[in-house]
Design an enzyme around this catalytic site. Structure first.
Site, PDB file in Angstrom:
ATOM      1  N   GLY A   1     -36.390  49.098   6.380  1.00 43.26           N
ATOM      2  CA  GLY A   1     -37.524  48.186   6.341  1.00 43.26           C
ATOM      3  C   GLY A   1     -37.484  47.325   5.098  1.00 43.26           C
ATOM      4  O   GLY A   1     -36.822  47.664   4.108  1.00 43.26           O
ATOM      5  N   CYS A   2     -38.177  46.201   5.157  1.00 41.79           N
ATOM      6  CA  CYS A   2     -38.094  45.224   4.069  1.00 41.79           C
ATOM      7  C   CYS A   2     -38.766  45.733   2.804  1.00 41.79           C
ATOM      8  O   CYS A   2     -38.193  45.662   1.710  1.00 41.79           O
ATOM      9  CB  CYS A   2     -38.702  43.900   4.505  1.00 41.79           C
ATOM     10  SG  CYS A   2     -40.367  44.014   5.182  1.00 41.79           S
ATOM     11  N   TYR A   3     -39.993  46.244   2.938  1.00 40.93           N
ATOM     12  CA  TYR A   3     -40.650  46.820   1.760  1.00 40.93           C
ATOM     13  C   TYR A   3     -39.843  48.006   1.237  1.00 40.93           C
ATOM     14  O   TYR A   3     -39.760  48.246   0.037  1.00 40.93           O
ATOM     15  CB  TYR A   3     -42.041  47.342   2.125  1.00 40.93           C
ATOM     16  CG  TYR A   3     -43.123  46.326   2.270  1.00 40.93           C
ATOM     17  CD1 TYR A   3     -43.429  45.433   1.242  1.00 40.93           C
ATOM     18  CD2 TYR A   3     -43.902  46.272   3.428  1.00 40.93           C
ATOM     19  CE1 TYR A   3     -44.469  44.517   1.371  1.00 40.93           C
ATOM     20  CE2 TYR A   3     -44.936  45.372   3.562  1.00 40.93           C
ATOM     21  CZ  TYR A   3     -45.225  44.489   2.532  1.00 40.93           C
ATOM     22  OH  TYR A   3     -46.258  43.595   2.659  1.00 40.93           O
TER      23      TYR A   3
END
Lengths: 339, 339, 339, 339
Positions: A149-151
């Site tokens: 995931g990006c976060y």
């Protein structure tokens, strides 16, 4: 030249994948899918790609896609992905899954945070987590890579050096994360309308954002002890970019220089992590696969900053990095170098 | 103190109406409607209004609203408005209609541009067009006022002085109009997502935007001869504001000073039109009921610039101006003055 | 591998040049200049380039740069450029000049619009105008290429097919141009502060913008008859992108399809011009070297739309396109293809 | 009707003061100053105020201003303010000082953080800190009010209820503050150019931002014990608004409901603080004098959110609130009520 497919070609991550693959010397995109029945031309779905690809988005089964391709990027929503991935693998291709379905190794944790029973639970523990800065040696030989995931990757890349070195406490780490709106996807919703987001900053998902267990799982692996974070995502009035401002507690006082040196040493062989004494800005990593990293001491409070482009290093760029590793290529191919 | 109702309280124009009315010394908002059944509190619909009103949005019939109110602002979509307005009038209240349903005097023109047969055609020819700078003497005694479109009033206010004076040709007037995204409303659509609009400028509705016949009708009334425009709307990456850059042909050469003087003279008694030698910027009229106006000669091509806040002077501010006139109050009450 | 220099490396056009050249297989950037005395490292001037180049910006004379390089991009302000270019050429390198100093063939016209006597007037008439879509056959053998202005190339590419075919009147062409703020450069000014530009749209330079004579000169060359435009630039609240909405008069009625076909045919061999039935949006060309083009008939008024990224196709991208032609390479090398 | 002056009328805080005062029924702006010699008309300095005031900005001495006015808002930079304020007071007017010069009660602390010896040190200890939610009883009778910093009041309003009740630890409080660009003022600087800030999020001033000692001083007063914070400001791509996300440690576990109730009770008589179960968004307080407040428990980590408009509640709105108190008026006059 490898044959590449993308399941779910209409969203922002597919768009960015295609922009990168258009420049890639060893990848030829052959297959794109959508659930729309009318097989729209790619340039009608993503007008910015006109002239770069002459392809249609087709309503194909995962088996058909798997048979046509060497590598498939699965950009479907979660739950849809765990249905498609087994079929893709059975059809003989290798898969980079951009959904959350294969990121958590424990199906019970998946069920708790996603509210669905996992239908392919046995594959979870053997799936490689596709963050090359930490797991590149496992990625090359894998058939299935769970793209982070990006976060998650932005947070992990910032904290990993200090947790691995044992200089910060593994619990009570406050992460104040700030993301551009593209992270919310391309489906029309009131909350992501221009006139709602523009000129506004707010927070959301405090205590229940699904990237929390992913961050904790990977960081716990990194340091060999349970890591616990308070993850606090915020929405920023910009297209793209994530800045994580992270507030861990130092076990012992250390200087900024020593902390920077520790991070530089940790990432010395990593082409996509840039450690600097300057505080990162999302603009400096926009449209790149870089993660920029720095630290500050605010009196005795350590602050770790990490910045990425949520669509590139946070999604499609790292996916191509993973593809390169799967294919035995230099991981920078098509993103920094072109030979 | 007049009792005020708003039909359709969940959109942006209702929000701006309520912000203005919160400060108005002679208006008390008593009734708000929505089609939602759960009667949401206004502060849940529009959190920015918390603490200013203690009201719920109710699913009420137009008759009920009409009986409870002296003035009703009808902020329904077109076609819904022409059903509600007759009922409101029958119930004894006076109406400012913010939809397009009563702006065009000819039901055939309405049908051509809106694709619906008008169900209240006989009222069209007698409805007052609510642009106070041109029609204030007719508004005071009306029961129904058709509030102008945002592009419409911005275009008309810029061109009227020159058409009325007969110094420009009435046909072939190019209008290049630039609007913020709030003009597209609060309904989630792909085209108004932040990540689609931000960092982008484009045009839309060329040749078929529905404000075209409205501009032509009113300007033809102003100058007594048919006016024909080429109206070209563009979408800007900002919340609010319209800038119209208009390119009419001068019949005879004139100086910038003479053209400005002509406009100043035309609007000398109008508190909300500001004629200046400076080119207007939408920022200078944002959150105000002003229309800023200027001209330039680009060699021999006249350029007329007019700027408004599309939600205020283009919708809710002019609606309160109309309300003030209906109530026999100073038209600036609640917007510039408070006595 | 050619040795590349950039005079004036601290601005936005140099930054974009460097981003493109970082990916270019046949260009090695060896020399960067600034007037600053402390030889700052490039990654301090442009933090986004950290990790891509290990170079300092040096205060070097044009002669020194010329001797070290095969090709020099001159990104100095106008008037500074006409001093440096002769020295660069004398030192034996070939030059792409991104300033305005060599774009106008008539020194008198230069003096009128720029307010300076040209100090290198004899070179003007022989300098090649670097718009490859029109002049690629002259560029390859040149020593000096005048890189076009951003508004200029966007306007010219939109109008050229119709002027060349003689289907529009060559005079009275209204150009309503909309540009992002990066076009105003990186020097701090009140008018380009975030809090001044954001949430605002305005116009400037009406009647005196210096791209006017450049547009007219090139378009007159294209159609062999004097072209006269009314050029009206506007400032948009976005980083980058230009949309030109242009309003020429058709000599004879034509259909949209015929007009599109005419443009498609004109650009059939041009890899960077995309003619489409869809109205262009600046977002679709952002960070690319494409110019997107379309037309609409607004009743009988022709509207031509063209969109570019002002920093790429409007400056640094076309500069690399010119460099490729100077080097006898495919003009798309490093931008679309990498072989 | 009180006569009002503004020292330093060209900046953003003066602009917002004038917008509020234009609607105020008991205040007449009579005097504006600038260091410019040409006495520019206010509408040339702030075009958005055209038609609202017919005033020039004059180069006047503080004494002259003091003699002409009942209340003066001093919007000068720090150090300039401490020179003017004594003269204003000597001339017999009362002063709301928007600079930092009178906010810190200890001249040594001032010198440490601002790098200047304070030239009016004896007045510091007796100056009232102008945050009406905490000190309204002292403001009414004061001659000099030190108007709070924007980050300061937003942080204080969020933390005060919990520190006053003793439910959080007074040290180690992490404040992650996010501000729009207008907070950086109207002076042209590279870092606040549109093309630098837009599409970017970054942090600055970590460990040395001057609002730190101000937050600590006031909060220590509130709870009677030394408070220590780690204040971390971030720059957001928007015009206005501050969101503070604050991470204090609870002494004992408490529920969200109890924490909200505690805050509601603390502010029950305060018209400008809105406590809600919804996370605040800066858009909901933009252009208002409200501070929106909420809390979340992220597992066992308390998160306090507070949001203001940095130019209104963070500067000019609270200044008018202070003026109202100085004049014995309802503190909401001109901002919520108009009678």
């Amino acid at each position: 030249m490898s044959r590449i497919g993308i399941l779910g070609a209409t969203g922002y991550t597919a768009l960015e994948l295609l922009k990168i693959l258009a420049r890639h010397p060893q990848a030829e995109v052959t297959t794109l899918t959508t659930r729309q029945e009318n097989s729209p031309h790619l340039s009608d779905v993503h007008p910015s790609l006109a002239g770069l690809f002459d392809l249609r988005c087709e309503n194909l089964s995962p088996e058909d896609v798997g048979r046509r391709c060497d590598i498939v990027f699965c950009a479907l929503p979660h739950t849809a992905s765990m249905e498609a991935v087994p079929q893709l693998l059975d059809a003989g291709c290798r898969v980079v899954d951009l959904s959350a379905d294969y990121r958590l190794s424990d199906p019970g944790v998946y069920e708790t945070w996603y509210g669905h029973v996992h239908t392919d639970p046995t594959r979870l523990s053997s799936t490689v987590y596709g963050l090359p800065e930490l797991f590149s040696d496992q990625i090359g030989s894998a058939d299935l890579v769970a793209n982070p995931g990006c976060y998650t990757s932005t947070s992990i890349l910032g904290l990993a050096p200090f947790l691995a070195a044992g200089v910060i406490e593994p619990n009570g780490i406050v992460i104040d994360a700030k993301s551009g709106v593209s992270g919310a996807g391309r489906k029309p919703k009131l909350g992501t309308l221009f006139a709602e987001c523009n000129e506004s900053v707010t927070a959301y998902g405090i205590g229940n954002h699904r990237h929390t267990p992913e961050i904790e799982q990977v960081l716990s692996d990194v340091c060999g002890t349970p890591v616990q974070v308070a993850f606090n995502p915020h929405l920023m009035p910009m297209d793209r970019g994530i800045l994580c401002s992270m507030y861990p507690r130092l076990k012992q006082p250390m200087s900024e220089d020593d902390l920077l040196e520790l991070a530089r040493s940790f990432y010395q062989d990593q082409p996509f992590v840039r450690v600097s004494s300057q505080i990162p800005a999302t603009k400096n990593v926009a449209h790149t696969n870089f993660c920029d990293l720095s630290v500050r001491l605010n009196r005795d409070q350590l602050v770790v900053f990490s910045a990425t482009d949520n669509l590139i290093k946070g999604a499609s760029g790292v996916a191509v990095q993973n593809m390169n590793l799967l294919l035995g290529l230099d991981q920078t191919l098509g993103m920094l170098s072109f030979v």
